[in-house]
Design a protein around this motif. Structure first.
Motif, short mmCIF file in Angstrom:
data_model
loop_
_atom_site.label_atom_id
_atom_site.label_comp_id
_atom_site.label_asym_id
_atom_site.label_seq_id
_atom_site.Cartn_x
_atom_site.Cartn_y
_atom_site.Cartn_z
N HIS A 40 -1.80 -61.56 -28.36
CA HIS A 40 -0.05 -61.41 -28.35
C HIS A 40 0.00 -60.47 -27.07
CE1 HIS A 40 2.65 -57.63 -28.35
NE2 HIS A 40 3.41 -58.28 -28.66
N VAL A 41 0.71 -60.61 -25.91
CA VAL A 41 0.37 -60.14 -24.47
C VAL A 41 2.06 -58.97 -24.46
CG1 VAL A 41 0.71 -59.84 -22.66
CG2 VAL A 41 -0.37 -61.21 -23.87
N LEU A 42 1.94 -57.22 -24.13
CA LEU A 42 2.89 -57.04 -23.85
C LEU A 42 2.84 -56.61 -22.53
CD1 LEU A 42 5.28 -54.94 -25.55
CD2 LEU A 42 3.72 -53.29 -24.68
N ILE A 43 4.12 -56.90 -22.05
CA ILE A 43 4.08 -56.48 -20.28
C ILE A 43 5.07 -55.54 -19.77
CG2 ILE A 43 4.88 -57.92 -18.10
CD1 ILE A 43 4.16 -60.44 -18.90
N ASN A 44 4.41 -54.20 -19.24
CA ASN A 44 4.98 -53.23 -18.65
C ASN A 44 5.49 -53.51 -17.50
OD1 ASN A 44 6.06 -51.76 -21.78
ND2 ASN A 44 3.67 -51.78 -22.05
N GLU A 45 6.68 -53.66 -17.29
CA GLU A 45 7.07 -53.09 -15.53
C GLU A 45 6.85 -51.87 -15.85
OE1 GLU A 45 10.23 -54.61 -12.74
OE2 GLU A 45 11.16 -52.91 -13.61
N TYR A 46 6.44 -50.81 -14.69
CA TYR A 46 6.75 -49.24 -13.63
C TYR A 46 7.42 -49.39 -12.46
CZ TYR A 46 3.81 -48.35 -18.47
OH TYR A 46 3.40 -48.05 -19.30
N GLU A 47 8.45 -49.00 -12.35
CA GLU A 47 8.84 -48.48 -10.90
C GLU A 47 7.96 -47.15 -10.41
OE1 GLU A 47 12.72 -48.56 -10.45
OE2 GLU A 47 13.23 -50.94 -10.88
N ALA A 48 7.98 -47.33 -8.88
CA ALA A 48 7.08 -45.83 -9.30
C ALA A 48 7.76 -44.46 -9.48
CB ALA A 48 7.76 -45.82 -7.37
N GLY A 49 7.19 -43.17 -10.12
CA GLY A 49 8.36 -42.47 -10.62
C GLY A 49 7.66 -42.67 -12.61
N GLN A 103 -0.05 -43.84 -3.02
CA GLN A 103 1.05 -43.57 -3.52
C GLN A 103 1.14 -44.70 -4.52
OE1 GLN A 103 3.40 -41.49 -1.88
NE2 GLN A 103 1.67 -40.87 -1.19
N ARG A 104 2.55 -44.89 -5.67
CA ARG A 104 2.90 -45.76 -6.22
C ARG A 104 3.72 -46.46 -5.61
NH1 ARG A 104 2.83 -43.07 -12.35
NH2 ARG A 104 0.92 -41.63 -12.55
N THR A 105 3.61 -47.63 -6.33
CA THR A 105 4.38 -49.19 -6.05
C THR A 105 5.67 -49.13 -7.08
OG1 THR A 105 3.42 -50.53 -5.04
CG2 THR A 105 4.42 -49.08 -4.05
N THR A 106 5.80 -50.72 -7.90
CA THR A 106 6.01 -51.15 -8.66
C THR A 106 5.41 -51.18 -9.33
OG1 THR A 106 8.71 -51.77 -8.16
CG2 THR A 106 7.34 -52.47 -9.99
N ARG A 107 4.12 -51.12 -10.98
CA ARG A 107 3.41 -52.19 -11.17
C ARG A 107 3.45 -52.93 -12.28
NH1 ARG A 107 0.48 -49.54 -15.64
NH2 ARG A 107 -1.56 -50.42 -15.38
N VAL A 108 3.18 -53.67 -12.54
CA VAL A 108 3.58 -54.12 -14.17
C VAL A 108 1.57 -54.52 -14.85
CG1 VAL A 108 3.82 -56.96 -14.67
CG2 VAL A 108 5.40 -55.99 -12.52
N SER A 109 1.88 -54.53 -15.78
CA SER A 109 0.74 -54.52 -16.73
C SER A 109 0.66 -55.45 -17.75
CB SER A 109 0.55 -53.08 -17.30
OG SER A 109 1.40 -52.22 -18.43
N LEU A 110 -0.47 -55.98 -17.96
CA LEU A 110 0.05 -56.91 -18.54
C LEU A 110 -1.72 -55.87 -20.11
CD1 LEU A 110 0.19 -58.95 -16.66
CD2 LEU A 110 -0.67 -60.65 -17.52
N THR A 111 -0.73 -55.90 -21.29
CA THR A 111 -1.64 -55.70 -21.91
C THR A 111 -1.99 -56.81 -23.55
OG1 THR A 111 -0.93 -52.97 -22.02
CG2 THR A 111 -1.62 -53.32 -23.89
N ILE A 112 -3.23 -57.13 -23.61
CA ILE A 112 -3.51 -58.19 -24.15
C ILE A 112 -4.35 -57.83 -25.24
CG2 ILE A 112 -4.30 -60.18 -24.17
CD1 ILE A 112 -4.34 -59.96 -20.82
N GLY A 129 -0.21 -55.66 -9.16
CA GLY A 129 1.16 -54.96 -8.06
C GLY A 129 0.71 -53.66 -7.19
N SER A 130 0.72 -52.70 -7.87
CA SER A 130 0.16 -51.08 -7.91
C SER A 130 -0.97 -50.37 -8.21
CB SER A 130 1.42 -50.29 -7.78
OG SER A 130 0.84 -48.83 -7.50
N HIS A 131 -1.20 -49.04 -8.37
CA HIS A 131 -2.12 -48.15 -9.31
C HIS A 131 -1.35 -47.77 -9.96
CE1 HIS A 131 -1.03 -45.04 -6.46
NE2 HIS A 131 -1.17 -44.08 -7.68
N THR A 132 -1.94 -46.88 -11.00
CA THR A 132 -1.59 -45.83 -11.63
C THR A 132 -2.99 -45.33 -12.51
OG1 THR A 132 -0.27 -45.33 -13.46
CG2 THR A 132 -1.58 -47.14 -14.32
N LEU A 133 -1.84 -44.28 -12.80
CA LEU A 133 -3.69 -43.06 -13.08
C LEU A 133 -3.50 -43.35 -15.06
CD1 LEU A 133 -4.52 -39.82 -11.17
CD2 LEU A 133 -5.63 -42.10 -11.78
N LEU A 134 -4.38 -43.61 -15.70
CA LEU A 134 -4.35 -43.96 -17.37
C LEU A 134 -4.46 -43.19 -18.17
CD1 LEU A 134 -3.26 -45.47 -19.88
CD2 LEU A 134 -4.92 -46.45 -19.57
N ASP A 135 -3.79 -41.53 -17.99
CA ASP A 135 -4.85 -40.74 -18.89
C ASP A 135 -5.03 -40.20 -20.15
OD1 ASP A 135 -4.02 -39.63 -15.96
OD2 ASP A 135 -1.75 -39.00 -16.72
#
Length: 228
Positions: free
Chosen positions: A91-100, A205-214, A122-128
């Protein structure tokens, strides 16, 4: 690859972080496949949009759908390093996060095998990570019910990186992404020793990030049924 070399030692067990897990060329190829997907494949939520591949997880079982070849390639790469032990992700869930944009603190729950692998594009993020309310009374510090007070650690997810969240870290804590356009690197970021190009005090600075959760869904149905 020896996973133990990538264990985040400043976090509770068990998180592994691999920077530059894929190449820039692989990143570009994955992004092309994702954005070339048919428009109906996207589901628009209030704070992000996503694609679901492999089937829809359900307590009664997932009706499995074959992953496309480009995602099977990701799965094979993970199995080579035994990222999900002896399981084969389905199973793969793909999420797109725009900055903010972000996602509220949550847990992935029992529908999945307790290991999640996430590739960032695409971009970094912080996973809290946050204590459950159940942990508040047991914690030595005086925590209230707010998420801010229960936040105790973050992991910097750089572009092209892989994070593995396993076992107790998967089961015992909530995780989320704050809704902001930039991140300040503080001593709460536990994997700085694995991020040689980032240091305390940096503002990213965040830009658009795409994550593949596998992930691996253990309960799979062989025939289609209607859920009620």
């Amino acid at each position: 690859m020896e996973l133990e070399n990538n264990r985040v030692i400043k976090a509770p067990p068990t998180i592994y972080y691999i920077p530059e897990y894929i190449t820039k060329e692989q990143e570009a190829a994955l992004l092309k496949q994702i954005y070339d997907a048919p428009k109906p494949k996207w589901t628009q939520l209030s704070h992000r949009r996503l694609q679901n591949w492999g089937g829809l997880p359900h307590p009664k079982g997932m009706i499995a759908e074959p992953l496309p070849q480009w995602l099977q390639t990701c799965v094979k790469q993970l199995t080579k390093i035994e990222a999900v032990e002896d399981k084969i992700p389905n199973h793969v869930l793909i999420n797109e996060y725009e900055a903010g944009q972000g996602i509220m603190p949550h847990e992935d729950g029992p529908l999945f095998y307790p290991t999640v692998a996430t590739i960032s594009l695409g971009s970094h993020t912080l996973l809290d990570f946050y204590y459950h309310l159940d942990n508040v009374e047991d914690n030595e510090t005086q925590l209230d019910h707010s998420f801010e007070s229960r936040h105790f650690i973050s992991i910097l997810l750089e572009p092209r990186s892989l994070i593995l969240v396993k076992e107790s870290m998967y089961k015992n804590y909530l995780h989320g992404i704050a809704e902001r356009k930039e991140d300040t690197i503080t001593d709460l970021v536990a994997n700085l020793d694995l991020c040689p190009n980032v240091k305390l005090g940096d503002v990213l600075q965040r830009t658009t990030r795409v994550s593949l959760t596998i992930r691996h869904v253990p309960k799979v149905l062989k025939s289609k049924i209607f859920f009620k």
